[in-house]
Design a protein around this motif. Structure first.
Motif, PDB file in Angstrom:
ATOM      1  N   ASN A 227     -19.340 -48.337  24.059  1.00 29.04           N
ATOM      2  CA  ASN A 227     -18.415 -48.024  22.971  1.00 29.04           C
ATOM      3  C   ASN A 227     -18.912 -46.814  22.196  1.00 29.04           C
ATOM      4  OD1 ASN A 227     -20.509 -48.978  21.389  1.00 29.04           O
ATOM      5  ND2 ASN A 227     -19.537 -50.965  20.990  1.00 29.04           N
ATOM      6  N   GLU A 228     -18.283 -46.541  21.055  1.00 20.53           N
ATOM      7  CA  GLU A 228     -18.643 -45.349  20.286  1.00 20.53           C
ATOM      8  C   GLU A 228     -20.078 -45.401  19.764  1.00 20.53           C
ATOM      9  OE1 GLU A 228     -15.475 -45.537  17.425  1.00 20.53           O
ATOM     10  OE2 GLU A 228     -14.354 -43.958  18.467  1.00 20.53           O
ATOM     11  N   ASP A 229     -20.612 -46.614  19.598  1.00 16.52           N
ATOM     12  CA  ASP A 229     -21.973 -46.759  19.078  1.00 16.52           C
ATOM     13  C   ASP A 229     -23.019 -46.797  20.182  1.00 16.52           C
ATOM     14  OD1 ASP A 229     -21.008 -46.926  16.443  1.00 16.52           O
ATOM     15  OD2 ASP A 229     -20.549 -49.058  16.730  1.00 16.52           O
ATOM     16  N   GLY A 230     -22.582 -46.618  21.432  1.00 17.83           N
ATOM     17  CA  GLY A 230     -23.527 -46.624  22.535  1.00 17.83           C
ATOM     18  C   GLY A 230     -23.909 -48.004  23.018  1.00 17.83           C
ATOM     19  N   LEU A 231     -23.137 -49.039  22.650  1.00 12.99           N
ATOM     20  CA  LEU A 231     -23.407 -50.401  23.086  1.00 12.99           C
ATOM     21  C   LEU A 231     -22.663 -50.681  24.391  1.00 12.99           C
ATOM     22  CD1 LEU A 231     -23.095 -52.252  19.648  1.00 12.99           C
ATOM     23  CD2 LEU A 231     -25.180 -51.393  20.772  1.00 12.99           C
ATOM     24  N   ILE A 232     -23.352 -51.282  25.341  1.00 14.89           N
ATOM     25  CA  ILE A 232     -22.770 -51.529  26.670  1.00 14.89           C
ATOM     26  C   ILE A 232     -21.689 -52.595  26.590  1.00 14.89           C
ATOM     27  CG2 ILE A 232     -23.248 -52.288  29.028  1.00 14.89           C
ATOM     28  CD1 ILE A 232     -26.090 -51.229  28.695  1.00 14.89           C
ATOM     29  N   THR A 233     -20.500 -52.287  27.124  1.00 18.98           N
ATOM     30  CA  THR A 233     -19.385 -53.244  27.145  1.00 18.98           C
ATOM     31  C   THR A 233     -18.979 -53.646  28.557  1.00 18.98           C
ATOM     32  OG1 THR A 233     -17.766 -51.433  27.053  1.00 18.98           O
ATOM     33  CG2 THR A 233     -18.476 -52.400  24.953  1.00 18.98           C
ATOM     34  N   ASP A 234     -19.355 -52.825  29.570  1.00 17.05           N
ATOM     35  CA  ASP A 234     -18.994 -53.161  30.945  1.00 17.05           C
ATOM     36  C   ASP A 234     -19.783 -52.283  31.904  1.00 17.05           C
ATOM     37  OD1 ASP A 234     -17.798 -54.466  33.013  1.00 17.05           O
ATOM     38  OD2 ASP A 234     -15.756 -53.783  32.591  1.00 17.05           O
ATOM     39  N   SER A 255     -27.807 -51.813  23.444  1.00 18.78           N
ATOM     40  CA  SER A 255     -27.616 -50.366  23.518  1.00 18.78           C
ATOM     41  C   SER A 255     -28.020 -49.862  24.891  1.00 18.78           C
ATOM     42  CB  SER A 255     -28.446 -49.671  22.446  1.00 18.78           C
ATOM     43  OG  SER A 255     -28.432 -48.266  22.627  1.00 18.78           O
ATOM     44  N   ILE A 256     -27.369 -48.802  25.303  1.00 23.99           N
ATOM     45  CA  ILE A 256     -27.718 -48.217  26.603  1.00 23.99           C
ATOM     46  C   ILE A 256     -29.134 -47.642  26.582  1.00 23.99           C
ATOM     47  CG2 ILE A 256     -26.794 -45.915  26.090  1.00 23.99           C
ATOM     48  CD1 ILE A 256     -25.789 -45.895  29.042  1.00 23.99           C
ATOM     49  N   SER A 257     -29.619 -47.320  25.386  1.00 23.10           N
ATOM     50  CA  SER A 257     -30.988 -46.797  25.267  1.00 23.10           C
ATOM     51  C   SER A 257     -32.029 -47.869  25.552  1.00 23.10           C
ATOM     52  CB  SER A 257     -31.205 -46.219  23.867  1.00 23.10           C
ATOM     53  OG  SER A 257     -30.311 -45.150  23.625  1.00 23.10           O
ATOM     54  N   ASN A 258     -31.641 -49.156  25.384  1.00 17.57           N
ATOM     55  CA  ASN A 258     -32.572 -50.235  25.700  1.00 17.57           C
ATOM     56  C   ASN A 258     -32.868 -50.284  27.193  1.00 17.57           C
ATOM     57  OD1 ASN A 258     -32.514 -50.902  23.013  1.00 17.57           O
ATOM     58  ND2 ASN A 258     -31.051 -52.577  23.250  1.00 17.57           N
ATOM     59  N   TRP A 259     -31.882 -49.968  28.009  1.00 23.06           N
ATOM     60  CA  TRP A 259     -32.042 -49.983  29.467  1.00 23.06           C
ATOM     61  C   TRP A 259     -32.510 -48.645  30.000  1.00 23.06           C
ATOM     62  CZ3 TRP A 259     -31.511 -54.271  32.571  1.00 23.06           C
ATOM     63  CH2 TRP A 259     -31.001 -55.424  31.957  1.00 23.06           C
ATOM     64  N   PHE A 260     -32.098 -47.575  29.299  1.00 29.56           N
ATOM     65  CA  PHE A 260     -32.466 -46.229  29.747  1.00 29.56           C
ATOM     66  C   PHE A 260     -33.027 -45.475  28.539  1.00 29.56           C
ATOM     67  CE2 PHE A 260     -28.739 -47.718  32.071  1.00 29.56           C
ATOM     68  CZ  PHE A 260     -29.203 -47.679  33.387  1.00 29.56           C
ATOM     69  N   PRO A 261     -34.323 -45.609  28.279  1.00 30.46           N
ATOM     70  CA  PRO A 261     -34.923 -45.002  27.075  1.00 30.46           C
ATOM     71  C   PRO A 261     -34.738 -43.494  26.986  1.00 30.46           C
ATOM     72  CG  PRO A 261     -36.417 -46.597  28.089  1.00 30.46           C
ATOM     73  CD  PRO A 261     -35.296 -46.400  29.050  1.00 30.46           C
ATOM     74  N   ASN A 264     -30.187 -40.611  24.991  1.00 31.69           N
ATOM     75  CA  ASN A 264     -29.840 -40.642  23.567  1.00 31.69           C
ATOM     76  C   ASN A 264     -28.317 -40.483  23.481  1.00 31.69           C
ATOM     77  OD1 ASN A 264     -29.315 -40.104  20.827  1.00 31.69           O
ATOM     78  ND2 ASN A 264     -31.334 -39.175  20.547  1.00 31.69           N
ATOM     79  N   HIS A 265     -27.626 -41.560  23.161  1.00 29.18           N
ATOM     80  CA  HIS A 265     -26.164 -41.541  23.210  1.00 29.18           C
ATOM     81  C   HIS A 265     -25.570 -40.458  22.319  1.00 29.18           C
ATOM     82  CE1 HIS A 265     -22.045 -42.946  23.533  1.00 29.18           C
ATOM     83  NE2 HIS A 265     -21.974 -43.082  22.217  1.00 29.18           N
ATOM     84  N   ALA A 266     -26.187 -40.223  21.190  1.00 31.85           N
ATOM     85  CA  ALA A 266     -25.625 -39.259  20.237  1.00 31.85           C
ATOM     86  C   ALA A 266     -25.930 -37.821  20.612  1.00 31.85           C
ATOM     87  CB  ALA A 266     -26.144 -39.555  18.838  1.00 31.85           C
ATOM     88  N   SER A 293     -11.474 -45.287  23.231  1.00 34.17           N
ATOM     89  CA  SER A 293     -12.601 -45.074  22.319  1.00 34.17           C
ATOM     90  C   SER A 293     -13.912 -45.500  22.982  1.00 34.17           C
ATOM     91  CB  SER A 293     -12.387 -45.850  21.008  1.00 34.17           C
ATOM     92  OG  SER A 293     -11.220 -45.419  20.361  1.00 34.17           O
ATOM     93  N   SER A 294     -14.057 -45.122  24.242  1.00 30.75           N
ATOM     94  CA  SER A 294     -15.234 -45.517  25.011  1.00 30.75           C
ATOM     95  C   SER A 294     -15.797 -44.323  25.762  1.00 30.75           C
ATOM     96  CB  SER A 294     -14.882 -46.636  26.002  1.00 30.75           C
ATOM     97  OG  SER A 294     -14.393 -47.779  25.347  1.00 30.75           O
TER      98      SER A 294
END
Length: 319
Positions: A227-234, A255-261, A264-266, A293-294
């Motif tokens: 999503n817009e905050d970089g949280l994995i939804t699918d 967050s995608i950063s938890n799996w892929f350090p 940086n989504h932003a 919005s993804s």
């Protein structure tokens, strides 16, 4: 044309102040307006003859019907359910008044046909339960007609307009051939429009589903949606198999950063970047999906290329 659209609410978009669909309010306003018009015509045409026969009570009845119909029409958009039920009360009252004021028993029985329209109108305006209630209520006039009960004896009236049959039959003809058909036609138009909108929505969703299946679910490349905050939804099957993503990851809490350090989504570059994941190198590109919005992260394994590049740099002679 815009005046008629606003006056009778002929557009289906939106709802009334009570949350009632516009097409139902429109059908109610059509019946009330046409009923008020018929009441006005009867009032004007019968006023002089009724005065000559000193039937003041009948004048009061016709004028009351006219006033109530206009009032209900004025209140219909704000107090829909009250006006819809009041309309049925007026139909019952019209049938009852004819039975009380008409000396001719056969003509009084014919006027009971007004009540027989109640279930159909209730079905359009209020739903099945109301239609069932008014259908059961119609047993009363049916019983009165079946047993030749003369209600005019209760009022003691022994005189009626010479052209009463013309007025009663004319009103019934117009009521069943104009008022109700117009409301039914309005309902049918609304149903067709709703069916068309539903079909368009189904076609749109079908197309989106095909795109989703082709570009996401059936893609050979691992893809992760955030999503817009970089949280994995699918994510698709390939991403789950390669990166070890499980069903709990779809909750939108990780967050995608938890799996892929290294991501940086932003601040991910527009052209993507190469990241290291465990013993592999992945070329990752972020694709934006504005409608949802993804964002979609697409991964391409470039381990061999990076290994070859490292080997070439290792064995290349110094300049």
């Amino acid at each position: 044309m815009n005046f008629l659209n606003n006056f009778f609410l002929l557009k289906d978009e939106g709802t009334s102040e009570n949350g009632v669909p516009n097409w139902r309010v429109s059908a109610l306003r059509i019946i009330l307006f046409s009923g008020a018009f018929l009441s006005l015509a009867v009032f004007i045409d019968t006023l002089v003859p009724l005065l000559e026969l000193h039937l003041i009570f009948t004048i009061g009845v016709t004028s009351t019907f006219l006033g109530v119909m206009l009032t209900l029409f004025w209140l219909s958009t704000r107090y829909y359910h009250f006006c819809a039920h009041s309309l049925h009360v007026m139909i019952i009252a019209a049938s009852l008044s004819c039975n009380l004021l008409l000396v001719d028993l056969s003509l009084a029985q014919v006027s009971s046909m007004f009540m027989y329209a109640s279930p159909l109108i209730a079905l359009m305006l209020l739903g099945g339960r109301a239609a069932l209630f008014y259908g059961i209520l119609n047993i009363v006039p049916f019983y009165i007609i079946l047993n030749d009960i003369d209600l005019s004896e209760l009022t003691g009236i022994n005189e009626q307009l010479p052209d009463a049959s013309l007025y009663i039959l004319g009103l019934i003809f117009l009521f069943f051939n104009i008022c109700i058909p117009l409301a039914v036609a309005r309902t049918i138009v609304a149903a067709k429009r709703l069916n068309q909108e539903t079909q368009k929505s189904n076609d749109y969703l079908k197309g989106k589903n095909s795109l989703y299946r082709v570009f996401f679910a059936e893609s050979r490349r691992p893809k992760v949606i955030v999503n817009e905050d970089g949280l994995i939804t699918d994510f698709n099957k390939q991403a789950g198999d390669i990166f070890g993503l499980d069903e709990s990851t779809r909750s939108g809490c990780q967050s995608i950063s938890n799996w892929f350090p290294d991501i940086n989504h932003a601040k991910l570059p527009t052209g993507g970047k190469i990241i290291r994941h465990e013993h592999t190198y992945q070329q990752v590109v972020r694709l934006e999906v504005p409608e949802a919005s993804s964002y979609v992260y697409e991964f391409v394994d470039c381990t061999q290329e990076k290994t070859l590049e490292s080997n070439l740099m290792r064995w290349s002679p110094p300049s």
